[in-house]
Scaffold this motif. Sequence first.
Motif, mmCIF file in Angstrom:
data_model
loop_
_atom_site.group_PDB
_atom_site.id
_atom_site.type_symbol
_atom_site.label_atom_id
_atom_site.label_comp_id
_atom_site.label_asym_id
_atom_site.label_seq_id
_atom_site.Cartn_x
_atom_site.Cartn_y
_atom_site.Cartn_z
ATOM 1 N N GLU A 77 -5.581 -7.860 -8.255
ATOM 2 C CA GLU A 77 -6.155 -8.348 -7.076
ATOM 3 C C GLU A 77 -5.441 -7.957 -5.908
ATOM 4 O O GLU A 77 -5.973 -7.210 -5.068
ATOM 5 N N VAL A 78 -4.159 -8.234 -5.753
ATOM 6 C CA VAL A 78 -3.479 -8.139 -4.669
ATOM 7 C C VAL A 78 -3.012 -6.527 -4.515
ATOM 8 O O VAL A 78 -3.166 -5.890 -3.420
ATOM 9 N N LEU A 79 -2.998 -5.782 -5.679
ATOM 10 C CA LEU A 79 -2.598 -4.221 -5.649
ATOM 11 C C LEU A 79 -4.013 -3.659 -5.014
ATOM 12 O O LEU A 79 -3.908 -2.611 -4.225
ATOM 13 N N GLU A 80 -5.101 -3.933 -5.322
ATOM 14 C CA GLU A 80 -6.401 -3.584 -4.833
ATOM 15 C C GLU A 80 -6.512 -3.825 -3.193
ATOM 16 O O GLU A 80 -6.957 -2.881 -2.763
ATOM 17 N N LEU A 81 -6.073 -4.956 -2.975
ATOM 18 C CA LEU A 81 -6.138 -5.500 -1.630
ATOM 19 C C LEU A 81 -5.347 -4.740 -0.737
ATOM 20 O O LEU A 81 -5.714 -4.337 0.466
ATOM 21 N N VAL A 82 -4.084 -4.082 -1.093
ATOM 22 C CA VAL A 82 -3.166 -3.203 -0.252
ATOM 23 C C VAL A 82 -3.390 -1.972 -0.571
ATOM 24 O O VAL A 82 -2.677 -1.087 -0.234
ATOM 25 N N GLY A 83 -4.266 -1.564 -1.685
ATOM 26 C CA GLY A 83 -4.628 0.026 -1.737
ATOM 27 C C GLY A 83 -3.482 0.515 -2.611
ATOM 28 O O GLY A 83 -3.255 1.637 -2.713
ATOM 29 N N LEU A 84 -2.906 -0.169 -3.701
ATOM 30 C CA LEU A 84 -1.811 0.397 -4.633
ATOM 31 C C LEU A 84 -2.200 0.419 -5.828
ATOM 32 O O LEU A 84 -1.391 0.427 -6.586
ATOM 33 N N GLU A 85 -3.423 0.240 -6.152
ATOM 34 C CA GLU A 85 -4.033 0.019 -7.681
ATOM 35 C C GLU A 85 -3.641 1.095 -8.275
ATOM 36 O O GLU A 85 -3.267 1.228 -9.765
ATOM 37 N N ASN A 86 -3.393 2.441 -7.612
ATOM 38 C CA ASN A 86 -2.923 3.732 -8.486
ATOM 39 C C ASN A 86 -1.575 3.925 -8.735
ATOM 40 O O ASN A 86 -0.982 4.812 -9.345
ATOM 41 N N GLN A 87 -0.869 3.056 -8.098
ATOM 42 C CA GLN A 87 0.761 3.067 -7.996
ATOM 43 C C GLN A 87 1.473 1.850 -8.717
ATOM 44 O O GLN A 87 2.593 1.885 -8.538
ATOM 45 N N ALA A 88 0.621 1.153 -9.489
ATOM 46 C CA ALA A 88 1.201 0.052 -10.292
ATOM 47 C C ALA A 88 2.397 0.537 -11.070
ATOM 48 O O ALA A 88 3.468 -0.459 -11.282
ATOM 49 N N ASP A 89 2.442 1.663 -11.753
ATOM 50 C CA ASP A 89 3.505 1.984 -12.378
ATOM 51 C C ASP A 89 4.626 2.889 -12.000
ATOM 52 O O ASP A 89 5.513 3.190 -12.659
ATOM 53 N N TYR A 90 4.645 2.812 -10.617
ATOM 54 C CA TYR A 90 5.374 3.617 -9.937
ATOM 55 C C TYR A 90 6.858 2.796 -9.708
ATOM 56 O O TYR A 90 6.606 1.456 -9.428
ATOM 57 N N PHE A 91 7.928 3.408 -9.549
ATOM 58 C CA PHE A 91 9.147 2.568 -9.373
ATOM 59 C C PHE A 91 9.398 2.762 -7.549
ATOM 60 O O PHE A 91 8.723 3.721 -7.222
ATOM 61 N N TYR A 133 12.213 -4.123 3.131
ATOM 62 C CA TYR A 133 11.519 -4.399 1.530
ATOM 63 C C TYR A 133 11.861 -5.191 0.743
ATOM 64 O O TYR A 133 11.137 -5.992 -0.005
ATOM 65 N N LYS A 134 13.346 -5.322 0.232
ATOM 66 C CA LYS A 134 13.890 -6.120 -0.633
ATOM 67 C C LYS A 134 13.244 -5.900 -2.114
ATOM 68 O O LYS A 134 12.848 -7.226 -2.858
ATOM 69 N N LEU A 135 13.022 -4.781 -2.420
ATOM 70 C CA LEU A 135 12.053 -4.533 -3.604
ATOM 71 C C LEU A 135 13.386 -4.305 -4.707
ATOM 72 O O LEU A 135 14.263 -3.638 -4.380
ATOM 73 N N LEU A 136 13.162 -4.570 -6.043
ATOM 74 C CA LEU A 136 13.977 -4.224 -7.023
ATOM 75 C C LEU A 136 13.837 -2.838 -7.568
ATOM 76 O O LEU A 136 12.538 -2.684 -8.156
ATOM 77 N N SER A 137 14.903 -2.013 -7.476
ATOM 78 C CA SER A 137 14.563 -0.754 -7.903
ATOM 79 C C SER A 137 14.364 -0.189 -9.239
ATOM 80 O O SER A 137 13.734 0.689 -9.581
ATOM 81 N N TYR A 138 14.803 -1.121 -10.064
ATOM 82 C CA TYR A 138 14.662 -1.096 -11.610
ATOM 83 C C TYR A 138 13.464 -1.632 -12.196
ATOM 84 O O TYR A 138 13.152 -1.554 -13.212
ATOM 85 N N LYS A 139 12.359 -2.285 -11.275
ATOM 86 C CA LYS A 139 11.187 -2.787 -11.692
ATOM 87 C C LYS A 139 9.914 -1.886 -11.018
ATOM 88 O O LYS A 139 10.263 -1.245 -10.019
ATOM 89 N N THR A 140 8.991 -1.602 -11.705
ATOM 90 C CA THR A 140 7.819 -0.937 -11.367
ATOM 91 C C THR A 140 7.269 -1.950 -10.026
ATOM 92 O O THR A 140 7.587 -2.973 -9.936
ATOM 93 N N VAL A 141 6.207 -1.203 -9.576
ATOM 94 C CA VAL A 141 5.337 -1.996 -8.342
ATOM 95 C C VAL A 141 4.516 -3.236 -9.124
ATOM 96 O O VAL A 141 4.841 -4.321 -8.362
ATOM 97 N N PHE A 142 4.181 -3.121 -10.159
ATOM 98 C CA PHE A 142 3.430 -4.327 -10.759
ATOM 99 C C PHE A 142 4.532 -5.432 -11.206
ATOM 100 O O PHE A 142 4.347 -6.550 -10.837
ATOM 101 N N GLU A 143 5.611 -4.683 -11.672
ATOM 102 C CA GLU A 143 7.010 -6.035 -12.026
ATOM 103 C C GLU A 143 7.358 -6.507 -10.577
ATOM 104 O O GLU A 143 7.573 -7.830 -10.894
ATOM 105 N N ASN A 144 7.532 -5.802 -9.612
ATOM 106 C CA ASN A 144 8.126 -6.476 -8.438
ATOM 107 C C ASN A 144 7.269 -7.546 -7.912
ATOM 108 O O ASN A 144 7.489 -8.512 -7.466
ATOM 109 N N ILE A 145 5.762 -7.296 -8.057
ATOM 110 C CA ILE A 145 5.093 -8.258 -7.545
ATOM 111 C C ILE A 145 4.725 -9.509 -8.468
ATOM 112 O O ILE A 145 4.609 -10.444 -8.173
ATOM 113 N N ALA A 146 4.706 -9.037 -9.869
ATOM 114 C CA ALA A 146 4.498 -10.103 -10.991
ATOM 115 C C ALA A 146 5.902 -11.025 -11.085
ATOM 116 O O ALA A 146 5.719 -12.160 -11.608
#
Length: 231
Positions: A125-139, A93-106
Motif C-alpha cells: 500500500e505505501v509503495l503504491e502511495l509513493v509510486g514505487l510499486e514497480n521498484q519493490a525488488d530494486y536495491f 535517506y539512511k537506507l540499508l544498501s543490502y536490502k531491496t526497497v521492499f525489505e527496507n520498508i518491511a
Amino acid sequence: MIKVQNTTKIYPPNLTKTTKIALSDVSFEVKDGEFLTISGRSGAGKTTILKIISAQEKPTKGKIFFDNQNISQFKDKDIHKLRQKIGFIFQDYKLLSYKTVFENIAYSLEVTEFKDDLIEKEVGEVLELVGLENQADYFPGELSGGEKQRTAIARALIHRPKVILADEPTGNLDPYHSRDILKMLLKINQLGATIILATHSKEIINSLQKRVITLQDGKIIKDEPRGRFIL
C-alpha cells in the motif's frame, strides 16, 4: 498536538572546549493536521527541534508535549511507543544498501513482529502511495536520488504515523525531484498527517505558502501563518 514550551538545548563542550547553545527558550505549538515549515541557516537549530520532538534527544530546559503528554519525561518503553506515531525522513535517506526497497520498508514491521501476510499488504500500500510499486525488488544502488527519498518516505509512513518529521528531505535532490517530494508531502498532509518540514530552500518555502517558523542562532525570530523565505 505538539507543544514546545520554553525549550533550551545546550550541548556539552566539544574538542574546542566550547559549549553550543542549539536552542534558546523556544516555544511554539503545532495543530493536528498542520503543515509547518521550520526555516533557518545551517546550525540555526532546525534538526535539534526535530530530534527533541521525536525524543531522540532531551531538552536541557523546558518541556515537550505530544498529545498532552510531557515526552521529555518519558521512559524508554514510552519513547518506543511514541516513535510508532512519528515518521522521520532524512536528507541522506539512511537506507540499508543490502536490502531491496521492499525489505527496507518491511524491516521496521518485522522488528515489531508483524505477520508476513500483513507486512506484504502494508508495504504494498505505501509503495503504491509513493509510486514505487514497480521498484519493490530494486536495491538502493539501482535507484535515482528521488526514488531513494520516496523509499525513505514510504518507510516513514509504514506505521501510519500521526506526524511526519522531514529534515532537509530535498537537500540532495535536483529541482525536478525536489518538487516531486514536496508534492508527496503535501499529499500525505491532505490525507491527515501532520508535517513538520525543516529546510533552508527559498524555492520550497515560498512555493508552499504555509506556516513558517524562522530560526536564527537557536531562537525564533518569526512565526508567520503564510510565511516566506527571509534569510
